[in-house]
Design an enzyme around this catalytic site. Structure first.
Site, PDB file in Angstrom:
ATOM      1  N   LYS A  13      10.382   5.062  -2.268  1.00  0.00           N
ATOM      2  CA  LYS A  13       9.757   4.429  -3.433  1.00  0.00           C
ATOM      3  C   LYS A  13       8.255   4.747  -3.515  1.00  0.00           C
ATOM      4  CE  LYS A  13      13.088   0.598  -3.868  1.00  0.00           C
ATOM      5  NZ  LYS A  13      13.281  -0.871  -3.684  1.00  0.00           N
ATOM      6  N   TYR A  53      18.328   0.421 -12.635  1.00  0.00           N
ATOM      7  CA  TYR A  53      18.379  -0.991 -12.247  1.00  0.00           C
ATOM      8  C   TYR A  53      18.993  -1.894 -13.318  1.00  0.00           C
ATOM      9  CZ  TYR A  53      15.712  -0.112  -7.949  1.00  0.00           C
ATOM     10  OH  TYR A  53      15.319   0.312  -6.700  1.00  0.00           O
ATOM     11  N   PHE A  61      12.543 -10.931 -11.442  1.00  0.00           N
ATOM     12  CA  PHE A  61      11.719  -9.839 -10.897  1.00  0.00           C
ATOM     13  C   PHE A  61      11.920  -8.523 -11.647  1.00  0.00           C
ATOM     14  CE2 PHE A  61      15.699  -9.980  -8.471  1.00  0.00           C
ATOM     15  CZ  PHE A  61      16.113  -8.667  -8.495  1.00  0.00           C
ATOM     16  N   ARG A  89      22.186   1.949   4.571  1.00  0.00           N
ATOM     17  CA  ARG A  89      21.753   0.555   4.348  1.00  0.00           C
ATOM     18  C   ARG A  89      21.326  -0.084   5.687  1.00  0.00           C
ATOM     19  NH1 ARG A  89      21.196  -1.408  -1.034  1.00  0.00           N
ATOM     20  NH2 ARG A  89      21.773  -3.470  -0.279  1.00  0.00           N
ATOM     21  N   THR A  95      16.976  -6.276   2.240  1.00  0.00           N
ATOM     22  CA  THR A  95      16.069  -6.160   1.094  1.00  0.00           C
ATOM     23  C   THR A  95      14.746  -6.859   1.388  1.00  0.00           C
ATOM     24  OG1 THR A  95      18.059  -6.303  -0.275  1.00  0.00           O
ATOM     25  CG2 THR A  95      15.944  -6.505  -1.413  1.00  0.00           C
ATOM     26  N   ARG A 106      12.641  -0.934   6.554  1.00  0.00           N
ATOM     27  CA  ARG A 106      11.969  -2.026   5.850  1.00  0.00           C
ATOM     28  C   ARG A 106      11.261  -2.977   6.804  1.00  0.00           C
ATOM     29  NH1 ARG A 106      16.689  -2.905   1.292  1.00  0.00           N
ATOM     30  NH2 ARG A 106      15.736  -1.664  -0.382  1.00  0.00           N
ATOM     31  N   ASN A 116       9.317  -2.623  -0.931  1.00  0.00           N
ATOM     32  CA  ASN A 116      10.110  -2.468   0.297  1.00  0.00           C
ATOM     33  C   ASN A 116      10.491  -1.022   0.624  1.00  0.00           C
ATOM     34  OD1 ASN A 116      11.997  -2.196  -1.687  1.00  0.00           O
ATOM     35  ND2 ASN A 116      13.298  -3.895  -1.033  1.00  0.00           N
ATOM     36  N   HIS A 119      15.004   2.865  -1.371  1.00  0.00           N
ATOM     37  CA  HIS A 119      16.241   2.477  -2.056  1.00  0.00           C
ATOM     38  C   HIS A 119      17.396   3.250  -1.450  1.00  0.00           C
ATOM     39  CE1 HIS A 119      19.279   1.747  -5.137  1.00  0.00           C
ATOM     40  NE2 HIS A 119      19.544   3.040  -5.041  1.00  0.00           N
ATOM     41  N   GLU A 130      24.372   6.834  -9.328  1.00  0.00           N
ATOM     42  CA  GLU A 130      22.945   7.107  -9.113  1.00  0.00           C
ATOM     43  C   GLU A 130      22.694   8.607  -8.883  1.00  0.00           C
ATOM     44  OE1 GLU A 130      22.014   4.307  -5.997  1.00  0.00           O
ATOM     45  OE2 GLU A 130      22.286   2.606  -7.345  1.00  0.00           O
TER      46      GLU A 130
HETATM   47  P1  IDP Z   1      18.434  -3.477  -2.506  1.00  0.00           P
HETATM   48  O1  IDP Z   1      17.310  -2.544  -2.865  1.00  0.00           O
HETATM   49  O2  IDP Z   1      18.377  -3.884  -1.066  1.00  0.00           O
HETATM   50  O3  IDP Z   1      19.773  -2.955  -2.928  1.00  0.00           O
HETATM   51  P2  IDP Z   1      18.578  -5.288  -4.782  1.00  0.00           P
HETATM   52  O4  IDP Z   1      18.991  -6.712  -4.722  1.00  0.00           O
HETATM   53  O5  IDP Z   1      19.518  -4.306  -5.413  1.00  0.00           O
HETATM   54  O6  IDP Z   1      18.175  -4.834  -3.308  1.00  0.00           O
HETATM   55  O7  IDP Z   1      17.190  -5.243  -5.564  1.00  0.00           O
HETATM   56  C1  IDP Z   1      16.655  -4.030  -6.008  1.00  0.00           C
HETATM   57  C2  IDP Z   1      15.174  -4.024  -5.708  1.00  0.00           C
HETATM   58  O8  IDP Z   1      14.534  -5.007  -6.512  1.00  0.00           O
HETATM   59  C3  IDP Z   1      14.770  -4.396  -4.269  1.00  0.00           C
HETATM   60  O9  IDP Z   1      14.853  -3.319  -3.380  1.00  0.00           O
HETATM   61  C4  IDP Z   1      13.367  -4.877  -4.464  1.00  0.00           C
HETATM   62  O10 IDP Z   1      12.465  -3.776  -4.610  1.00  0.00           O
HETATM   63  C5  IDP Z   1      13.453  -5.606  -5.800  1.00  0.00           C
HETATM   64  N1  IDP Z   1      13.753  -7.040  -5.640  1.00  0.00           N
HETATM   65  C6  IDP Z   1      14.958  -7.598  -5.406  1.00  0.00           C
HETATM   66  N2  IDP Z   1      14.879  -8.939  -5.339  1.00  0.00           N
HETATM   67  C7  IDP Z   1      13.575  -9.238  -5.551  1.00  0.00           C
HETATM   68  C8  IDP Z   1      12.847 -10.476  -5.617  1.00  0.00           C
HETATM   69  O11 IDP Z   1      13.387 -11.570  -5.469  1.00  0.00           O
HETATM   70  N3  IDP Z   1      11.496 -10.373  -5.839  1.00  0.00           N
HETATM   71  C9  IDP Z   1      10.873  -9.174  -6.009  1.00  0.00           C
HETATM   72  N4  IDP Z   1      11.523  -8.007  -5.969  1.00  0.00           N
HETATM   73  C10 IDP Z   1      12.859  -8.020  -5.737  1.00  0.00           C
HETATM   74 MG    MG Z   2      20.618  -2.647  -4.822  1.00  0.00          MG
END
Ligand code: IDP
Ligand code: MG
Length: 156
Positions: A13, A53, A61, A89, A95, A106, A116, A119, A130
């Site tokens: 990212k 997304y 968010f 993963r 996350t 992470r 974080n 992805h 994707e």
């Molecule tokens: P993932 O990346 O671990 O699959 P997802 O739930 O798919 O997690 O969320 C996508 C991305 O959105 C996360 O990697 C993070 O950058 C952001 N994100 C997810 N939940 C939050 C939140 O509660 N606050 C801020 N950013 C979030």
């Molecule tokens: Mg995800």
């Protein structure tokens, strides 16, 4: 397709690119032995970010996530190997970086959920979607052998 040829989509990212972490992140992917079959730097447009997304549309968010992922270039990759979706993963960690196991990307490189660093697709279906979103079929280079594969082949 045999699971040893499972593909996943990974993106380093914009925060990680800006912090100079590209090499360190790719090193861990190579350490694991995953075969990189596509790799490029690109700027994610708002439109591409929204497609990527789409599942998060409407979440609190969401707007910040779209801004974040399009805030600078990313490194997009396709990895191939044994159970790459789940394996990647694991390598990434949760996350929320404070929940991620120490030793994961992470946990080691990020402080907040918002930034974080990486992805990775969450299922084989997401990976297909994707990969198609970010790469055309001609950009994939699956037809080369890792050193391990070459050695195993020469030993019969
Ligand atoms: P993932 O990346 O671990 O699959 P997802 O739930 O798919 O997690 O969320 C996508 C991305 O959105 C996360 O990697 C993070 O950058 C952001 N994100 C997810 N939940 C939050 C939140 O509660 N606050 C801020 N950013 C979030
Ligand atoms: Mg995800």
């Amino acid at each position: 397709m045999h699971s040893s040829e499972e593909r996943t989509f990974v993106a380093i990212k914009p925060d990680a690119v800006k912090r100079g972490l590209i090499g360190r992140i790719i090193k861990r992917i190579e350490n694991k032995g995953y075969k990189i079959i596509a790799l490029k730097m690109l700027n994610v447009t708002k439109e591409l970010a929204e497609q990527h997304y789409a599942e998060h549309l409407g979440k609190p968010f969401y707007n910040r996530l779209i801004t974040y992922i399009s805030s600078g270039p990313i490194i997009a990759m396709v990895l191939q190997g044994d159970n790459t979706v789940v394996g990647m993963r694991k390598l990434m960690g949760s996350t929320m970086p404070t929940d991620a196991e120490v030793g994961t990307l992470r946990a080691d490189f990020a402080q907040t959920m918002e930034f974080n660093v990486i992805h990775g697709s969450d299922s084989v279906e997401s990976a297909k979607r994707e990969i198609n979103l970010y790469f055309s079929p001609e950009e994939l280079c699956p037809d080369w052998k890792t050193m391990l594969e070459l050695v195993m082949e020469s030993e019969g």
